[in-house]
Design a protein around this motif. Structure first.
Motif, mmCIF file in Angstrom:
data_model
loop_
_atom_site.group_PDB
_atom_site.id
_atom_site.type_symbol
_atom_site.label_atom_id
_atom_site.label_comp_id
_atom_site.label_asym_id
_atom_site.label_seq_id
_atom_site.Cartn_x
_atom_site.Cartn_y
_atom_site.Cartn_z
ATOM 1 N N GLU A 116 0.821 -1.206 0.000
ATOM 2 C CA GLU A 116 0.000 0.000 0.000
ATOM 3 C C GLU A 116 0.859 1.262 0.000
ATOM 4 O O GLU A 116 0.484 2.269 -0.605
ATOM 5 N N MET A 117 2.015 1.208 0.681
ATOM 6 C CA MET A 117 2.883 2.392 0.773
ATOM 7 C C MET A 117 4.272 2.031 0.238
ATOM 8 O O MET A 117 5.153 1.640 0.995
ATOM 9 N N PRO A 118 4.443 2.194 -1.065
ATOM 10 C CA PRO A 118 5.695 1.720 -1.695
ATOM 11 C C PRO A 118 6.930 2.479 -1.223
ATOM 12 O O PRO A 118 8.046 1.999 -1.355
ATOM 13 N N SER A 119 6.725 3.697 -0.671
ATOM 14 C CA SER A 119 7.896 4.491 -0.289
ATOM 15 C C SER A 119 8.399 4.112 1.104
ATOM 16 O O SER A 119 9.347 4.694 1.592
ATOM 17 N N ILE A 120 7.742 3.166 1.736
ATOM 18 C CA ILE A 120 8.098 2.787 3.102
ATOM 19 C C ILE A 120 8.871 1.469 3.102
ATOM 20 O O ILE A 120 8.521 0.533 2.372
ATOM 21 N N GLU A 121 9.916 1.445 3.927
ATOM 22 C CA GLU A 121 10.605 0.187 4.165
ATOM 23 C C GLU A 121 10.438 -0.163 5.636
ATOM 24 O O GLU A 121 10.623 0.686 6.506
ATOM 25 N N ILE A 122 10.061 -1.389 5.904
ATOM 26 C CA ILE A 122 9.850 -1.803 7.302
ATOM 27 C C ILE A 122 11.024 -2.664 7.735
ATOM 28 O O ILE A 122 11.393 -3.628 7.058
ATOM 29 N N LYS A 123 11.608 -2.270 8.858
ATOM 30 C CA LYS A 123 12.758 -2.999 9.380
ATOM 31 C C LYS A 123 12.323 -3.658 10.685
ATOM 32 O O LYS A 123 11.954 -2.962 11.636
ATOM 33 N N LEU A 124 12.355 -4.973 10.729
ATOM 34 C CA LEU A 124 11.891 -5.686 11.925
ATOM 35 C C LEU A 124 13.042 -5.898 12.894
ATOM 36 O O LEU A 124 14.139 -6.280 12.502
ATOM 37 N N HIS A 125 12.785 -5.625 14.146
ATOM 38 C CA HIS A 125 13.778 -5.850 15.196
ATOM 39 C C HIS A 125 13.186 -6.807 16.215
ATOM 40 O O HIS A 125 11.976 -6.893 16.369
ATOM 41 N N SER A 126 14.070 -7.495 16.926
ATOM 42 C CA SER A 126 13.597 -8.348 18.007
ATOM 43 C C SER A 126 13.699 -7.545 19.308
ATOM 44 O O SER A 126 14.776 -7.097 19.692
ATOM 45 N N LEU A 127 12.566 -7.370 19.955
ATOM 46 C CA LEU A 127 12.540 -6.568 21.191
ATOM 47 C C LEU A 127 13.319 -7.303 22.280
ATOM 48 O O LEU A 127 12.991 -8.439 22.629
ATOM 49 N N GLN A 128 14.321 -6.664 22.821
ATOM 50 C CA GLN A 128 15.140 -7.316 23.841
ATOM 51 C C GLN A 128 14.343 -7.439 25.140
ATOM 52 O O GLN A 128 13.356 -6.746 25.363
ATOM 53 N N SER A 129 14.814 -8.346 25.997
ATOM 54 C CA SER A 129 14.032 -8.648 27.208
ATOM 55 C C SER A 129 13.992 -7.459 28.163
ATOM 56 O O SER A 129 13.056 -7.323 28.953
ATOM 57 N N ASN A 130 15.004 -6.586 28.090
ATOM 58 C CA ASN A 130 15.006 -5.446 29.009
ATOM 59 C C ASN A 130 14.363 -4.208 28.377
ATOM 60 O O ASN A 130 14.456 -3.124 28.925
ATOM 61 N N GLU A 131 13.745 -4.391 27.222
ATOM 62 C CA GLU A 131 13.136 -3.246 26.544
ATOM 63 C C GLU A 131 11.623 -3.308 26.653
ATOM 64 O O GLU A 131 11.043 -4.391 26.762
ATOM 65 N N ASP A 132 11.009 -2.142 26.592
ATOM 66 C CA ASP A 132 9.554 -2.117 26.552
ATOM 67 C C ASP A 132 9.101 -0.896 25.753
ATOM 68 O O ASP A 132 9.860 -0.395 24.916
ATOM 69 N N THR A 133 7.910 -0.420 26.003
ATOM 70 C CA THR A 133 7.374 0.665 25.193
ATOM 71 C C THR A 133 8.192 1.954 25.337
ATOM 72 O O THR A 133 8.099 2.834 24.488
ATOM 73 N N SER A 134 8.988 2.062 26.405
ATOM 74 C CA SER A 134 9.780 3.288 26.547
ATOM 75 C C SER A 134 10.801 3.401 25.419
ATOM 76 O O SER A 134 11.268 4.497 25.116
ATOM 77 N N GLU A 135 11.131 2.296 24.791
ATOM 78 C CA GLU A 135 12.042 2.367 23.650
ATOM 79 C C GLU A 135 11.394 3.098 22.480
ATOM 80 O O GLU A 135 12.077 3.653 21.620
#
Lengths: 220, 220
Positions: A116-135
């Motif tokens: 739908e949005m060809p100009s966007i690239e999505i980069k997937l990361h694995s959320l580390q165990s010590n990370e949460d929404t504050s990241e």
DNA sequence: ATTGATTACGGTAGTCGTAATCATA
DNA sequence: TATGATTACGACTACCGTAATCAAT
């Protein structure tokens, strides 16, 4: 040191002629003369030997020219970059997915979003165990997909994406194997392990507490 | 785009805090705010998400920061360079010596000059056959050593460095072999070759012409 | 109440262009 | 005389700092 001085000097170094350099720079000749003079005052030495048609850069002038060219290159790069950006150029969206969830549940969604949005690239990361929404607040990720809802934050958009069932795995002749539905209360009859590091521990504790059920773990 | 904006933004990118960045930059907070805003207007998009303690760079901001750092590095390099230069730092003197002369005649002089001025480095070049004193005017060399004096030029400092004798080489039983001094007139008795490309041809022609002597070359 | 960012406003510094001056070929 | 560079001067832009305002915690 100002950027107009820098570009004036580049033009002067190429033409070795104040008049021509001023024309190239799009300013009057006196203006360019003054700009070069200011530069020389600031750097503490002459940049060009003024000698009519035989003008030439000083040693310092040669050295300075090389560095100034780097600055101009960087400046042009910024302009190019911002122009492409403004034109709706390439944008990278950093999305972190909690390891418990696993990104494969969302590949279909990501694919349709990319289409739908060809100009966007999505980069997937694995959320580390010590990370949460504050990241997300700190800017490390643009979004994250988590296995539990977080406490509501004004600064965050929180959307429910999926529900997960909790399933009991047991041997076929276990007393609970016959039940179609296993309630929390049913589980309390049996010894269980309190896994302190379990991602859902808080939610389960909360679940039982709200029902006034007492949990008596046999192992920890 | 101005250099103060660039350094303001670098400080902002490091602190993610307008107040702290303004203190680092040595300006008031409103001034820094305005400078960043001007930058954003010029680049056509926001550089930083303003969100109190959770401020963070935008994607464009990240990209721009990298290029801006290059500019700051180049600028500091210029400052360093000019400072060393002003302090009497390293200077290279490009001296061209005509191939007929050969630099070995001047090694003693160069050595003493180097000893006297330790901050100077002398780079010897071989003056090409199509080059002359105009190469000094154009700035290619700082000085050149030539086998003949040039016509006086106001823009050039010309100093006599050495005199060269013209010597006749002939067989021991040649009629001129007995002479202690061989004058030009003596030579005219004998056939000779007019070497059009000889470096000294002009001077010799002039020498004979001033004495009203007629040269009759037998070969050319 | 405190921290952080933006807007308003008066003052000033610095740059520009025109024109005059100087130097040189 | 023509070309090239610098100086003089009036005008204007734009940046700065102080102070007030707005927003969020």
């Amino acid at each position: 040191m100002e950027l107009n001085q820098v570009s004036y000097f580049i033009n002067l170094a190429e033409t070795l002629n104040f008049t021509a350099a001023a024309r190239l720079s799009g300013v009057s000749q006196p203006s360019l003369t003054r700009a070069i003079r200011r530069l020389e005052d600031e750097l503490g030495g002459p940049l060009i030997y003024r000698d009519g048609k035989n003008s030439r850069l000083t040693g310092l002038g040669h050295d300075v020219e090389a560095e100034f060219r780097r600055m101009v290159v960087a400046m042009k790069s910024v302009r190019n970059h911002s122009e492409h950006w403004a034109m709706g150029g390439h944008r990278v969206l950093d999305v972190a997915v909690a390891p418990t969830v696993g990104p494969k549940e969302f590949t279909a969604f990501f694919e349709s979003a990319l289409a739908e949005m060809p100009s966007i690239e999505i980069k997937l990361h694995s959320l580390q165990s010590n990370e949460d929404t504050s990241e997300v607040l700190s800017g490390k990720y643009h979004a994250c997909i988590m296995p539990r809802e977080t406490r509501p934050e004004r600064k965050l958009d929180v959307h429910p994406l999926f529900r997960e069932r909790f399933v009991l795995g047991c041997s076929a002749n276990h007393p609970l194997a016959a039940n179609e539905i296993v309630r929390g209360e049913d589980l309390l009859e049996f010894p269980f392990v309190d896994r302190l590091k379990c991602e859902f521990r808080d939610r389960i504790l909360d679940h039982f507490a709200r029902r006034d059920l007492l949990m008596r773990p046999r192992f920890r």
